[in-house]
Write an enzyme that holds these catalytic residues in place. Structure first.
Site, PDB file in Angstrom:
ATOM      1  N   PRO A   1       0.829  -1.216   0.000  1.00  0.00           N
ATOM      2  CA  PRO A   1       0.000   0.000   0.000  1.00  0.00           C
ATOM      3  C   PRO A   1       0.853   1.251   0.000  1.00  0.00           C
ATOM      4  CG  PRO A   1       0.032  -0.994   2.178  1.00  0.00           C
ATOM      5  CD  PRO A   1       0.725  -1.954   1.270  1.00  0.00           C
TER       6      PRO A   1
ATOM      7  N   THR B   1       0.286   5.641  -0.244  1.00  0.00           N
ATOM      8  CA  THR B   1      -0.600   6.790  -0.350  1.00  0.00           C
ATOM      9  C   THR B   1      -0.432   7.475  -1.694  1.00  0.00           C
ATOM     10  OG1 THR B   1      -0.556   7.148   2.027  1.00  0.00           O
ATOM     11  CG2 THR B   1      -1.198   9.025   0.666  1.00  0.00           C
TER      12      THR B   1
ATOM     13  N   GLN C   1      -6.822  -1.499   1.826  1.00  0.00           N
ATOM     14  CA  GLN C   1      -6.228  -1.271   3.139  1.00  0.00           C
ATOM     15  C   GLN C   1      -7.094  -0.277   3.908  1.00  0.00           C
ATOM     16  OE1 GLN C   1      -2.844   1.286   4.285  1.00  0.00           O
ATOM     17  NE2 GLN C   1      -1.767  -0.620   4.747  1.00  0.00           N
TER      18      GLN C   1
ATOM     19  N   TYR D   1      -0.420   4.822  12.878  1.00  0.00           N
ATOM     20  CA  TYR D   1      -1.831   5.180  12.811  1.00  0.00           C
ATOM     21  C   TYR D   1      -2.591   4.551  13.987  1.00  0.00           C
ATOM     22  CZ  TYR D   1      -0.431   7.102   8.367  1.00  0.00           C
ATOM     23  OH  TYR D   1       0.202   7.840   7.418  1.00  0.00           O
TER      24      TYR D   1
ATOM     25  N   ARG E   1      -1.539  -5.391   8.793  1.00  0.00           N
ATOM     26  CA  ARG E   1      -0.172  -4.906   8.596  1.00  0.00           C
ATOM     27  C   ARG E   1       0.359  -4.339   9.911  1.00  0.00           C
ATOM     28  NH1 ARG E   1       2.893  -0.356   4.959  1.00  0.00           N
ATOM     29  NH2 ARG E   1       4.289  -1.813   3.925  1.00  0.00           N
TER      30      ARG E   1
ATOM     31  N   GLY F   1       6.992  -1.667  -2.388  1.00  0.00           N
ATOM     32  CA  GLY F   1       6.310  -0.398  -2.452  1.00  0.00           C
ATOM     33  C   GLY F   1       6.796   0.446  -3.618  1.00  0.00           C
TER      34      GLY F   1
END
Length: 353
Positions: A23, A25, A98, A181, A228, A316
């Site tokens: 994943p 952004t 995600q 997060y 994750r 990534g």
């Protein structure tokens, strides 16, 4: 020796190879959180990955961290995701959404919501409120501490978003418990100062993560759920005490749920990941360098982790300039890099050969 190009059974999915798109952004949607035609084109081009995991998708407006990121909290967003999942499937791919709740990593200027967290402790640093770049940053505000009742509500929004993801055509979801997060904020010892059932002891600090995984597995089936994690990672100013003990307890609590996979970011000791792998009963995805370290995006690094026990390896940044990454690995073709400035200015290319 296991090869990146061997197939793998992930729950009910038959993956043609062991390469996962990690994943990342993108910040390419509007304020309404709706993915666009360019979103569909972006993921469809990378459908030869064994599995695609999308950019972080907020499960609620309160959970939005970054500007211009997609959501899965209303029916308009579900409808907008369907062309994306359809495009990936048409190209022969498999895709998980995600689910990412930013927690204290947010700002009222992004979604009009004051961020929340386990405790009223601000991260030391700045967060994005506008375009990605120096001018788009503001100091992180002090989050509002979630009440005991509200914690249960935030658990539920992950499960609700997972149901919408399945309705939108996703093959499953990944719970974002890494990179500072909300889930990792509960795991941490500096963002989580609670003295109730969700703080203090190791059992308290892992409780939120376990309840989110349980609720999501109940909502859509454990075989469609991954998580994750970034053991010991310090992104967004999180600190975790006794990392080996904390994650050993978390893995022990998650293992009976039968989740599809755990996706672990290498943040320091490779030996810790190897030990965690030994205790995990289903698929183990290793992410050698997260989205930060550009030096680990090679076939050799992937094969190294397969030899150390990983079932799958996620990449990534290597996927930005190389939508055909699997084929480039297979043929030994040189990888293209991406000009970061062009990328952050809004292009999905910016390749540098």
């Amino acid at each position: 020796m296991t090869s990146l190009f061997e197939g793998f059974s992930l729950g009910e999915l038959a993956l043609p190879n062991r390469v996962v798109m990690a994943p990342m952004t993108r910040a390419r949607v509007g304020a309404d959180g709706l993915p666009t035609a360019s979103t569909a084109a972006y993921y469809a081009r990378r459908a030869t990955a064994g599995l695609i995991i999308t950019e972080g998708v907020q499960p609620s407006l309160l959970g939005q961290s970054n500007p211009n990121t997609p959501g899965l909290y209303n029916e308009a967003q579900v409808a907008a995701w369907r062309p994306v999942t359809s495009a990936v499937h048409t190209n022969g791919g498999r895709v998980f959404a995600q689910i990412m709740h930013g927690g204290r990593v947010g700002h009222p200027g992004v979604a009009g919501q004051h961020p929340v967290g386990p405790s009223a402790v601000a991260l030391r640093g700045e967060v994005y409120v506008g375009s990605f770049g120096a001018d788009g940053r503001q100091p992180a505000p002090v989050p509002r501490a979630l009440s005991l009742k509200e914690v249960g509500g935030e658990v539920a929004v992950y499960a609700d978003a997972a149901r919408r993801a399945v309705s939108a055509g996703f093959d499953g979801v990944e719970l974002h418990g890494a990179n500072g997060y909300l889930i990792q904020q509960f795991l941490s010892s500096n963002a989580n100062l609670r003295t109730d059932a969700y703080g203090g002891s190791v059992a308290g600090r892992i409780r939120f993560a376990v309840e989110v995984a349980e609720a999501t597995a109940d909502a859509i089936g454990a075989e469609r759920v991954g998580i994750r994690l970034s053991p010991g990672g310090r992104v967004w100013d999180v600190v975790e005490d006794d990392v080996p003990g904390l994650y050993a307890a978390l893995f022990d609590a998650l293992a009976p749920l039968g989740l599809a996979y755990v996706h672990v970011v290498a943040t320091g000791s490779d030996d810790l990941l190897v030990e965690l792998r030994k205790s995990w009963p289903t698929a183990f995805i290793a992410n050698p360098g997260g989205q930060i370290d550009e030096t680990v995006g090679t076939r050799e690094h992937g094969e190294h982790w397969l030899a150390r026990g990983a079932d799958l390896v996620s990449y990534g940044r290597a996927y930005l300039g190389n939508p055909d990454l699997v084929e480039r690995f297979r043929t030994g073709a040189a990888l293209r890099t991406v000009d970061r400035e062009l990328w952050f200015q809004g292009g999905d290319s910016g390749y540098v050969d």
